[in-house]
Design a protein around this motif. Structure first.
Motif, PDB file in Angstrom:
ATOM      1  N   MET A 102     -74.357  12.901  68.443  1.00 23.19           N
ATOM      2  CA  MET A 102     -75.017  11.600  68.432  1.00 23.19           C
ATOM      3  C   MET A 102     -75.043  11.081  69.876  1.00 23.19           C
ATOM      4  O   MET A 102     -74.033  11.053  70.548  1.00 23.19           O
ATOM      5  CB  MET A 102     -74.243  10.653  67.511  1.00 23.19           C
ATOM      6  CG  MET A 102     -74.806   9.281  67.463  1.00 23.19           C
ATOM      7  SD  MET A 102     -73.925   8.055  66.453  1.00 23.19           S
ATOM      8  CE  MET A 102     -73.272   8.939  65.109  1.00 23.19           C
ATOM      9  N   ASN A 103     -76.202  10.674  70.321  1.00 22.84           N
ATOM     10  CA  ASN A 103     -76.269  10.155  71.686  1.00 22.84           C
ATOM     11  C   ASN A 103     -76.034   8.642  71.701  1.00 22.84           C
ATOM     12  O   ASN A 103     -75.862   8.013  70.666  1.00 22.84           O
ATOM     13  CB  ASN A 103     -77.609  10.525  72.337  1.00 22.84           C
ATOM     14  CG  ASN A 103     -78.806   9.962  71.582  1.00 22.84           C
ATOM     15  OD1 ASN A 103     -78.681   8.969  70.893  1.00 22.84           O
ATOM     16  ND2 ASN A 103     -79.950  10.608  71.707  1.00 22.84           N
ATOM     17  N   ASP A 104     -76.015   8.061  72.894  1.00 16.86           N
ATOM     18  CA  ASP A 104     -75.696   6.630  73.030  1.00 16.86           C
ATOM     19  C   ASP A 104     -76.704   5.725  72.334  1.00 16.86           C
ATOM     20  O   ASP A 104     -76.349   4.683  71.798  1.00 16.86           O
ATOM     21  CB  ASP A 104     -75.599   6.253  74.508  1.00 16.86           C
ATOM     22  CG  ASP A 104     -74.372   6.847  75.159  1.00 16.86           C
ATOM     23  OD1 ASP A 104     -73.392   7.100  74.431  1.00 16.86           O
ATOM     24  OD2 ASP A 104     -74.383   7.063  76.381  1.00 16.86           O
ATOM     25  N   ALA A 105     -77.967   6.097  72.317  1.00 18.39           N
ATOM     26  CA  ALA A 105     -78.985   5.251  71.685  1.00 18.39           C
ATOM     27  C   ALA A 105     -78.725   5.133  70.184  1.00 18.39           C
ATOM     28  O   ALA A 105     -78.793   4.045  69.620  1.00 18.39           O
ATOM     29  CB  ALA A 105     -80.377   5.806  71.939  1.00 18.39           C
ATOM     30  N   ASN A 106     -78.421   6.234  69.526  1.00 25.06           N
ATOM     31  CA  ASN A 106     -78.145   6.182  68.087  1.00 25.06           C
ATOM     32  C   ASN A 106     -76.842   5.460  67.794  1.00 25.06           C
ATOM     33  O   ASN A 106     -76.738   4.757  66.793  1.00 25.06           O
ATOM     34  CB  ASN A 106     -78.101   7.592  67.496  1.00 25.06           C
ATOM     35  CG  ASN A 106     -79.467   8.211  67.384  1.00 25.06           C
ATOM     36  OD1 ASN A 106     -80.472   7.508  67.337  1.00 25.06           O
ATOM     37  ND2 ASN A 106     -79.509   9.523  67.347  1.00 25.06           N
ATOM     38  N   GLY A 107     -75.842   5.633  68.631  1.00 26.41           N
ATOM     39  CA  GLY A 107     -74.570   4.942  68.429  1.00 26.41           C
ATOM     40  C   GLY A 107     -74.739   3.434  68.498  1.00 26.41           C
ATOM     41  O   GLY A 107     -74.173   2.698  67.692  1.00 26.41           O
ATOM     42  N   GLY A 108     -75.533   2.950  69.418  1.00 26.58           N
ATOM     43  CA  GLY A 108     -75.803   1.515  69.536  1.00 26.58           C
ATOM     44  C   GLY A 108     -76.547   0.982  68.334  1.00 26.58           C
ATOM     45  O   GLY A 108     -76.317  -0.137  67.878  1.00 26.58           O
ATOM     46  N   TYR A 109     -77.454   1.787  67.812  1.00 27.30           N
ATOM     47  CA  TYR A 109     -78.215   1.399  66.637  1.00 27.30           C
ATOM     48  C   TYR A 109     -77.288   1.203  65.440  1.00 27.30           C
ATOM     49  O   TYR A 109     -77.372   0.207  64.729  1.00 27.30           O
ATOM     50  CB  TYR A 109     -79.259   2.474  66.340  1.00 27.30           C
ATOM     51  CG  TYR A 109     -80.066   2.250  65.100  1.00 27.30           C
ATOM     52  CD1 TYR A 109     -81.096   1.316  65.069  1.00 27.30           C
ATOM     53  CD2 TYR A 109     -79.797   2.956  63.937  1.00 27.30           C
ATOM     54  CE1 TYR A 109     -81.835   1.101  63.928  1.00 27.30           C
ATOM     55  CE2 TYR A 109     -80.525   2.753  62.785  1.00 27.30           C
ATOM     56  CZ  TYR A 109     -81.549   1.831  62.795  1.00 27.30           C
ATOM     57  OH  TYR A 109     -82.275   1.621  61.653  1.00 27.30           O
ATOM     58  N   PHE A 110     -76.381   2.147  65.232  1.00 31.79           N
ATOM     59  CA  PHE A 110     -75.456   2.059  64.103  1.00 31.79           C
ATOM     60  C   PHE A 110     -74.472   0.913  64.271  1.00 31.79           C
ATOM     61  O   PHE A 110     -74.113   0.242  63.304  1.00 31.79           O
ATOM     62  CB  PHE A 110     -74.719   3.377  63.900  1.00 31.79           C
ATOM     63  CG  PHE A 110     -75.595   4.470  63.357  1.00 31.79           C
ATOM     64  CD1 PHE A 110     -76.210   4.336  62.124  1.00 31.79           C
ATOM     65  CD2 PHE A 110     -75.809   5.627  64.080  1.00 31.79           C
ATOM     66  CE1 PHE A 110     -77.027   5.334  61.614  1.00 31.79           C
ATOM     67  CE2 PHE A 110     -76.620   6.633  63.578  1.00 31.79           C
ATOM     68  CZ  PHE A 110     -77.233   6.483  62.347  1.00 31.79           C
TER      69      PHE A 110
END
Length: 58
Positions: free
Chosen positions: A1-9
């Protein structure tokens, strides 16, 4: 999981916690709205704000 997806979650989870607090303030089940918010996200926020508080039971 990259940083963009982590922020989304993280944002989606934070919104769910906020919705749980809003629901409890309106006399609804915080847990139920937390779970609905995980599925519906911003739509659940809209529903919490627009729906009338539940009627008091006798």
């Amino acid at each position: 999981m990259n940083d963009a997806n982590g922020g989304y979650f993280i944002g989606w989870g934070t919104l769910s916690l906020i919705n749980a607090g809003l629901a409890q303030a309106k006399g609804r089940s915080g847990l139920a709205w937390f779970l609905w918010s995980l599925l519906l996200g911003p739509v659940a926020t809209f529903l919490i704000v627009v729906l009338d508080p539940p009627k008091a039971r006798v």
